[in-house]
Write an enzyme that holds these catalytic residues in place. Structure first.
Site, PDB file in Angstrom:
ATOM      1  N   ARG A 151       0.855  -1.184   0.000  1.00  0.00           N
ATOM      2  CA  ARG A 151       0.000   0.000   0.000  1.00  0.00           C
ATOM      3  C   ARG A 151       0.893   1.236   0.000  1.00  0.00           C
ATOM      4  O   ARG A 151       2.073   1.176   0.386  1.00  0.00           O
ATOM      5  CB  ARG A 151      -0.888   0.024   1.236  1.00  0.00           C
ATOM      6  CG  ARG A 151      -1.872  -1.142   1.357  1.00  0.00           C
ATOM      7  CD  ARG A 151      -2.704  -0.980   2.621  1.00  0.00           C
ATOM      8  NE  ARG A 151      -3.722  -2.022   2.768  1.00  0.00           N
ATOM      9  CZ  ARG A 151      -3.558  -3.140   3.468  1.00  0.00           C
ATOM     10  NH1 ARG A 151      -2.388  -3.356   4.091  1.00  0.00           N
ATOM     11  NH2 ARG A 151      -4.519  -4.033   3.566  1.00  0.00           N
ATOM     12  N   LYS A 175      -2.467  -2.005   7.724  1.00  0.00           N
ATOM     13  CA  LYS A 175      -3.619  -1.408   8.398  1.00  0.00           C
ATOM     14  C   LYS A 175      -3.793  -2.030   9.783  1.00  0.00           C
ATOM     15  O   LYS A 175      -3.561  -3.221   9.978  1.00  0.00           O
ATOM     16  CB  LYS A 175      -4.890  -1.620   7.576  1.00  0.00           C
ATOM     17  CG  LYS A 175      -4.962  -0.757   6.326  1.00  0.00           C
ATOM     18  CD  LYS A 175      -6.304  -0.923   5.643  1.00  0.00           C
ATOM     19  CE  LYS A 175      -6.432  -0.001   4.431  1.00  0.00           C
ATOM     20  NZ  LYS A 175      -7.725  -0.154   3.748  1.00  0.00           N
ATOM     21  N   HIS A 244      -2.067   2.243  -6.258  1.00  0.00           N
ATOM     22  CA  HIS A 244      -2.994   1.126  -6.054  1.00  0.00           C
ATOM     23  C   HIS A 244      -3.159   0.291  -7.320  1.00  0.00           C
ATOM     24  O   HIS A 244      -3.433  -0.906  -7.246  1.00  0.00           O
ATOM     25  CB  HIS A 244      -4.357   1.632  -5.585  1.00  0.00           C
ATOM     26  CG  HIS A 244      -5.251   0.525  -5.113  1.00  0.00           C
ATOM     27  ND1 HIS A 244      -5.021  -0.172  -3.950  1.00  0.00           N
ATOM     28  CD2 HIS A 244      -6.352  -0.032  -5.672  1.00  0.00           C
ATOM     29  CE1 HIS A 244      -5.947  -1.094  -3.809  1.00  0.00           C
ATOM     30  NE2 HIS A 244      -6.772  -1.035  -4.842  1.00  0.00           N
ATOM     31  N   HIS A 270      -4.903  -8.543   3.743  1.00  0.00           N
ATOM     32  CA  HIS A 270      -6.347  -8.379   3.900  1.00  0.00           C
ATOM     33  C   HIS A 270      -6.831  -9.215   5.084  1.00  0.00           C
ATOM     34  O   HIS A 270      -6.543 -10.411   5.162  1.00  0.00           O
ATOM     35  CB  HIS A 270      -7.094  -8.838   2.648  1.00  0.00           C
ATOM     36  CG  HIS A 270      -6.976  -7.877   1.506  1.00  0.00           C
ATOM     37  ND1 HIS A 270      -7.228  -8.238   0.198  1.00  0.00           N
ATOM     38  CD2 HIS A 270      -6.642  -6.567   1.464  1.00  0.00           C
ATOM     39  CE1 HIS A 270      -7.042  -7.189  -0.590  1.00  0.00           C
ATOM     40  NE2 HIS A 270      -6.692  -6.160   0.164  1.00  0.00           N
ATOM     41  N   TYR A 279     -10.533  -7.442  -5.109  1.00  0.00           N
ATOM     42  CA  TYR A 279      -9.374  -6.792  -5.690  1.00  0.00           C
ATOM     43  C   TYR A 279      -8.594  -7.691  -6.647  1.00  0.00           C
ATOM     44  O   TYR A 279      -7.747  -7.213  -7.389  1.00  0.00           O
ATOM     45  CB  TYR A 279      -8.430  -6.325  -4.578  1.00  0.00           C
ATOM     46  CG  TYR A 279      -8.854  -5.028  -3.959  1.00  0.00           C
ATOM     47  CD1 TYR A 279      -8.327  -3.823  -4.393  1.00  0.00           C
ATOM     48  CD2 TYR A 279      -9.799  -5.001  -2.949  1.00  0.00           C
ATOM     49  CE1 TYR A 279      -8.724  -2.625  -3.839  1.00  0.00           C
ATOM     50  CE2 TYR A 279     -10.206  -3.811  -2.382  1.00  0.00           C
ATOM     51  CZ  TYR A 279      -9.662  -2.630  -2.832  1.00  0.00           C
ATOM     52  OH  TYR A 279     -10.067  -1.440  -2.273  1.00  0.00           O
TER      53      TYR A 279
END
Length: 305
Positions: A151, A175, A244, A270, A279
């Site tokens: 990312r 994340k 991205h 993820h 995705y």
């Protein structure tokens, strides 16, 4: 529930409440007002408009009418949020005894799939010779996006000390401050080594960041986006290239080659595999080819038409 007059008479008080009590921005207040005026106009067309005439069934009918007008799911979600807030205000004021918009859901908004580049496009982009030291940095960043599926925030936060000394596993913080390891491919490692030869010309003393700007400090995410897009335009490779798109290309190409959705989920970081399914879609032709070759009911029997 007592009748309290038209809802339109209550709208101005609610708008004042948003602007003065909640101190929302003028644009946000306008958005609320626009959504609610559309709702109240629909109510008037349907012969109602008093607080005690609004129920959940009526709100659902309004959502359905908007959906038939091709209003997107995302817009309907926002408009329903405006209604819920308005009715909460009326509930607080004692005008109503329940919120008729609670429990009403909008149709799911379609999640647009980011585009993936084909492998030939990426090879032409990444195999070029850097024209100057900063292009070496830019190519190294692009290699990391594509080779590791990083990312934007993950790439920007990398420090020099994060580079693996012996193995080819790069540790990144994703994340939710979750740490994961991703393989550092040979081409990405070479691109980073080329950049490290030049980094000392730009990096401020004691600056830990792997990628720095001409000011000597950690490069800003917006600068990364602009530099990548600029490089792609110079090569006439794409009208618009963003980080991205490179991450999605990494996932798509890996899934097309391996078919291992769980592995791609781990590499992307993820938490939910349903996100990976969105995705990393396979194109239909590839799926059809796999089906024709593998499914016993798809294969034609030899010797028969």
């Amino acid at each position: 529930m007592s009748e309290t007059g038209p809802l339109q008479a209550r709208l101005s008080g609610f708008i004042d409440h948003l602007g003065h009590e909640r101190r929302l921005s003028p644009e946000t207040v306008k958005s609320y007002q626009r959504d609610l005026e559309q709702f109240l106009s629909w109510l008037a067309e349907n012969g109602t408009g008093t607080p005690d005439s609004i129920n959940q069934h009526l709100v659902r009918a309004w959502v359905a009418s908007r959906h038939r007008q091709n209003i997107s799911g995302k817009s309907l979600q926002r408009q329903l949020s405006s209604l819920r807030t308005f009715f909460r205000y009326l509930l607080r004021e004692g005008v109503i005894t329940h919120n008729p918009a609670e429990g009403v859901r909008a149709p799911k908004a379609k999640r647009p799939l980011p585009k993936a580049l084909d492998a030939d496009q990426l090879s032409r982009l990444l195999d070029r010779q850097a024209a100057d030291p900063l292009e070496k940095r830019d190519l190294a960043m692009m290699e990391l996006f594509y080779s590791c599926g990083l990312r934007l925030a993950e790439l920007v936060s990398l420090d020099v000390r994060d580079l693996p000394a012996e193995n080819d596993q790069l540790e990144v913080i994703g994340k939710g401050a979750k740490t994961r390891r991703v393989p550092l491919g040979n081409m990405a490692r070479k691109a980073i080594q080329e950049w490290l030869k030049e980094r000392g010309r730009y990096a401020a003393e004691d600056e830990p960041a792997l990628f720095v700007s001409t000011r000597g400090n950690r490069i800003h995410p917006r600068s990364v986006q602009q530099r990548i897009d600029r490089l792609a335009r110079q090569l006439n490779a794409l009208q618009h290239l963003h980080p991205h798109m490179l991450r999605h290309s990494f996932a798509s190409h890996l899934l097309e080659s391996s078919g291992d959705l769980r592995a791609v989920q781990e590499l992307l970081g993820h938490a939910d595999i349903s996100t990976t399914q969105v995705y990393t879609h396979l194109d239909f032709q590839h799926l059809a080819q796999v089906y024709d070759q593998a499914h016993p009911r798809a294969r034609k029997k030899r010797g028969k038409e």
